[in-house]
Design an enzyme around this catalytic site. Sequence first.
Site, PDB file in Angstrom:
ATOM      1  N   GLU A 249       0.871  -1.165   0.000  1.00  0.00           N
ATOM      2  CA  GLU A 249       0.000   0.000   0.000  1.00  0.00           C
ATOM      3  C   GLU A 249       0.913   1.221   0.000  1.00  0.00           C
ATOM      4  O   GLU A 249       1.816   1.314   0.842  1.00  0.00           O
ATOM      5  CB  GLU A 249      -0.870  -0.009   1.270  1.00  0.00           C
ATOM      6  CG  GLU A 249      -1.926   1.057   1.184  1.00  0.00           C
ATOM      7  CD  GLU A 249      -2.760   1.200   2.454  1.00  0.00           C
ATOM      8  OE1 GLU A 249      -2.758   0.290   3.297  1.00  0.00           O
ATOM      9  OE2 GLU A 249      -3.399   2.254   2.578  1.00  0.00           O
TER      10      GLU A 249
ATOM     11  N   ARG B  89       5.403 -12.874   9.416  1.00  0.00           N
ATOM     12  CA  ARG B  89       6.078 -11.642   9.078  1.00  0.00           C
ATOM     13  C   ARG B  89       7.415 -11.562   9.814  1.00  0.00           C
ATOM     14  O   ARG B  89       7.621 -12.224  10.821  1.00  0.00           O
ATOM     15  CB  ARG B  89       5.213 -10.429   9.381  1.00  0.00           C
ATOM     16  CG  ARG B  89       4.861 -10.238  10.837  1.00  0.00           C
ATOM     17  CD  ARG B  89       4.205  -8.865  11.074  1.00  0.00           C
ATOM     18  NE  ARG B  89       3.158  -8.562  10.108  1.00  0.00           N
ATOM     19  CZ  ARG B  89       3.131  -7.448   9.367  1.00  0.00           C
ATOM     20  NH1 ARG B  89       4.080  -6.546   9.464  1.00  0.00           N
ATOM     21  NH2 ARG B  89       2.150  -7.215   8.538  1.00  0.00           N
TER      22      ARG B  89
ATOM     23  N   LYS C 227       4.287   0.591   9.807  1.00  0.00           N
ATOM     24  CA  LYS C 227       4.420   1.821   9.029  1.00  0.00           C
ATOM     25  C   LYS C 227       3.894   3.020   9.811  1.00  0.00           C
ATOM     26  O   LYS C 227       4.404   4.123   9.674  1.00  0.00           O
ATOM     27  CB  LYS C 227       3.681   1.686   7.698  1.00  0.00           C
ATOM     28  CG  LYS C 227       4.510   0.925   6.666  1.00  0.00           C
ATOM     29  CD  LYS C 227       3.960   1.102   5.273  1.00  0.00           C
ATOM     30  CE  LYS C 227       2.945   0.046   4.973  1.00  0.00           C
ATOM     31  NZ  LYS C 227       2.496   0.027   3.570  1.00  0.00           N
TER      32      LYS C 227
HETATM   33  P1  ATP Z   1      -0.009  -1.683   6.861  1.00  0.00           P
HETATM   34  O1  ATP Z   1       0.037  -1.765   8.344  1.00  0.00           O
HETATM   35  O2  ATP Z   1      -0.007  -0.300   6.319  1.00  0.00           O
HETATM   36  O3  ATP Z   1      -0.966  -2.630   6.176  1.00  0.00           O
HETATM   37  P2  ATP Z   1       2.005  -3.459   5.900  1.00  0.00           P
HETATM   38  O4  ATP Z   1       3.338  -3.535   6.542  1.00  0.00           O
HETATM   39  O5  ATP Z   1       1.112  -4.626   5.909  1.00  0.00           O
HETATM   40  O6  ATP Z   1       1.403  -2.185   6.506  1.00  0.00           O
HETATM   41  P3  ATP Z   1       1.729  -3.348   3.037  1.00  0.00           P
HETATM   42  O7  ATP Z   1       2.095  -2.233   2.153  1.00  0.00           O
HETATM   43  O8  ATP Z   1       0.320  -3.766   3.098  1.00  0.00           O
HETATM   44  O9  ATP Z   1       2.237  -2.946   4.454  1.00  0.00           O
HETATM   45  O10 ATP Z   1       2.678  -4.581   2.768  1.00  0.00           O
HETATM   46  C1  ATP Z   1       2.976  -5.060   1.485  1.00  0.00           C
HETATM   47  C2  ATP Z   1       3.378  -6.499   1.567  1.00  0.00           C
HETATM   48  O11 ATP Z   1       4.502  -6.672   2.418  1.00  0.00           O
HETATM   49  C3  ATP Z   1       2.263  -7.340   2.142  1.00  0.00           C
HETATM   50  O12 ATP Z   1       2.095  -8.487   1.332  1.00  0.00           O
HETATM   51  C4  ATP Z   1       2.729  -7.707   3.506  1.00  0.00           C
HETATM   52  O13 ATP Z   1       2.276  -8.980   3.846  1.00  0.00           O
HETATM   53  C5  ATP Z   1       4.240  -7.679   3.370  1.00  0.00           C
HETATM   54  N1  ATP Z   1       4.857  -7.322   4.645  1.00  0.00           N
HETATM   55  C6  ATP Z   1       4.624  -6.224   5.376  1.00  0.00           C
HETATM   56  N2  ATP Z   1       5.327  -6.239   6.525  1.00  0.00           N
HETATM   57  C7  ATP Z   1       6.034  -7.393   6.524  1.00  0.00           C
HETATM   58  C8  ATP Z   1       6.954  -8.001   7.424  1.00  0.00           C
HETATM   59  N3  ATP Z   1       7.279  -7.420   8.587  1.00  0.00           N
HETATM   60  N4  ATP Z   1       7.487  -9.198   7.086  1.00  0.00           N
HETATM   61  C9  ATP Z   1       7.165  -9.768   5.932  1.00  0.00           C
HETATM   62  N5  ATP Z   1       6.311  -9.259   5.024  1.00  0.00           N
HETATM   63  C10 ATP Z   1       5.743  -8.080   5.316  1.00  0.00           C
END
Ligand code: ATP
Length: 577
Positions: free
Chosen positions: A55, A280, A290
Amino acid sequence: MTTIEKDKRPERATVSEVKPGGELPERKSFIRDIIDEDLKTNKYGGRVQTRFPPEPNGYLHIGHAKSICLNFGLARDYKGFCNLRFDDTNPTKEEMEYVESIQRDVKWLGFDWDGRLFYASDYFEQLYEYAAQLIKKGKAYVCDLTADEVRKHRGTLTEPGKDSPYRNRSVEENLDLFERMRKGEFPDGTRTLRAKINMASPNLNMRDPVMYRVLHASHHRTGETWCVYPTYDWAHGQSDSIEQITHSVCTLEFADHRPLYDWFLDALGIYHPQQIEFARLNLTYTVMSKRKLLQLVEEGFVNGWNDPRMPTISGLRRRGYTPKSLRLFADRIGVARSESTVDVAMLEDCLRDDLNKRARRVMAVLRPIRLVIENYPEEVVEELDAVNNPEDASMGTRKLPFSKVLYIERDDFREDPPKKYFRLSPGAEVRLRYAYIIKCTGFKKDEKTGEITELQCTYDPETRSGLPQSSRKVKGTIHWVSAQHAVDAEARLYDRLFNIEGPGGEDWRDFINSKALEVLKGCKVEQNLQRAKPEEVFQFERVGYFCVDEDSRKGNLVFNRSVTLRDTWAKIEKKDN
Ligand code: ATP
Ligand code: MG
């Protein structure tokens, strides 16, 4: 907090295993097992199609790097494709700046979407059309409850929810209202479109989730076209379907959403990707959300998203992390189905492993003190040979000027040395790296402050490094620079941004390490560094790995400490005689 993994993989990938094209060796994982099985049964006609769906509401961090390496890595190894898709359904929090930084970071990591760049907003029309289909099938309805009321009706984990009084509107009324929502007839927050599933479901995600909300907001790509926006839950699965994703890899918190995504796809009767959840990445001494990273930036705890203390990809890059070191890290941590926290030391080790092989060794004195060699001729400058990288002979040697007045580290002299202090002290001998053995004959001290201001030494001309007669040995070797040739520089020493392993909870900001940045001005570095360019990384012998900061463009040389050395002493002594 769960267990901390020092290094859980039985076999560690080594830097030399990273093939020239940047490819890591193929590793087994439960995700690869699933794909192998799907290929065997021909579930998707032999296709492997993944996606990375950020996002655009912030900069990417090291957790995203794990997901990028995973998704693009699967596509690469199975000769499939990986899309980059922006899940841009939330216009109030998203910006072009983020869209651009995300593309830059993915490319920098070494991956390419080969033209498969998509946006959920590309599908707004299609998603609207799908929603209308659900209404026609009696599976979605327009609800007039406010967000607060929807929450109150939802129930809890132990109590079922209550049906909305608008749940049984006719298809015609729903279609009419939905269209008028789109036309902008209703103010923000007054109406939503909801899926008609089951308000008593034990899974809260299934209790008539919201699919659309009225929001008169300008979108960074669609402008004023829309005043209803799809929720993430409604947009995500359908976007995967539209793109014919085979394996939709996401983090564990979406496991509870999977029944909902399945329900939507089945209700529409469209192509059905398979969602696979993995744990994650969590890192010690680091926050990864974020929202928190944005707070660090906005509240001024750091100097922007690419501050070298940040776990963002752009921060790590500015800190001196290389794409290879991050890919190596992603490979070493692997993927698993249970939550864990990785020791940040593992990340630092990956950088050391990469830089040890590649970084040029140079001499730099961070906290200089003047040293005069009293028996060395005034006018003479010798050119000494120095090895650029003992790990790689092909990196060659360079010349180092040596003269009567040098700088050494203040910390390499003690007036009253403790036991086993093998550096300089009155009467003691030490080897100057690539040069001579010197003996400390005296020092000057500022009587008021007690500060040592200058050291006096003599050198033994018989002991020049590399000469056959130089076999005389002393216990310590120290680095130095020639005073008249040295270049001034600033060094920024970074430490972990948090004081505790798991800075969670609402008071997480109380654990910010106020000493995570120490700025040293007046450092003296060897003249060969004069033309160093931003992002170049060096090993300052005995001191650590440093990269040139982008601020150097302003004129002064500025170095960021990327990571400390594991071992500062033993190695140099063995090699320097
Ligand atoms: P938000 O809290 O804004 O949803 P988010 O960290 O989930 O934040 P996204 O932009 O939705 O952010 O993440 C993009 C991709 O990265 C998603 O598929 C998510 O699963 C993956 N991702 C995010 N954080 C992690 C993490 N700490 N470890 C592994 N993958 C991650
Ligand atoms: Mg997310």
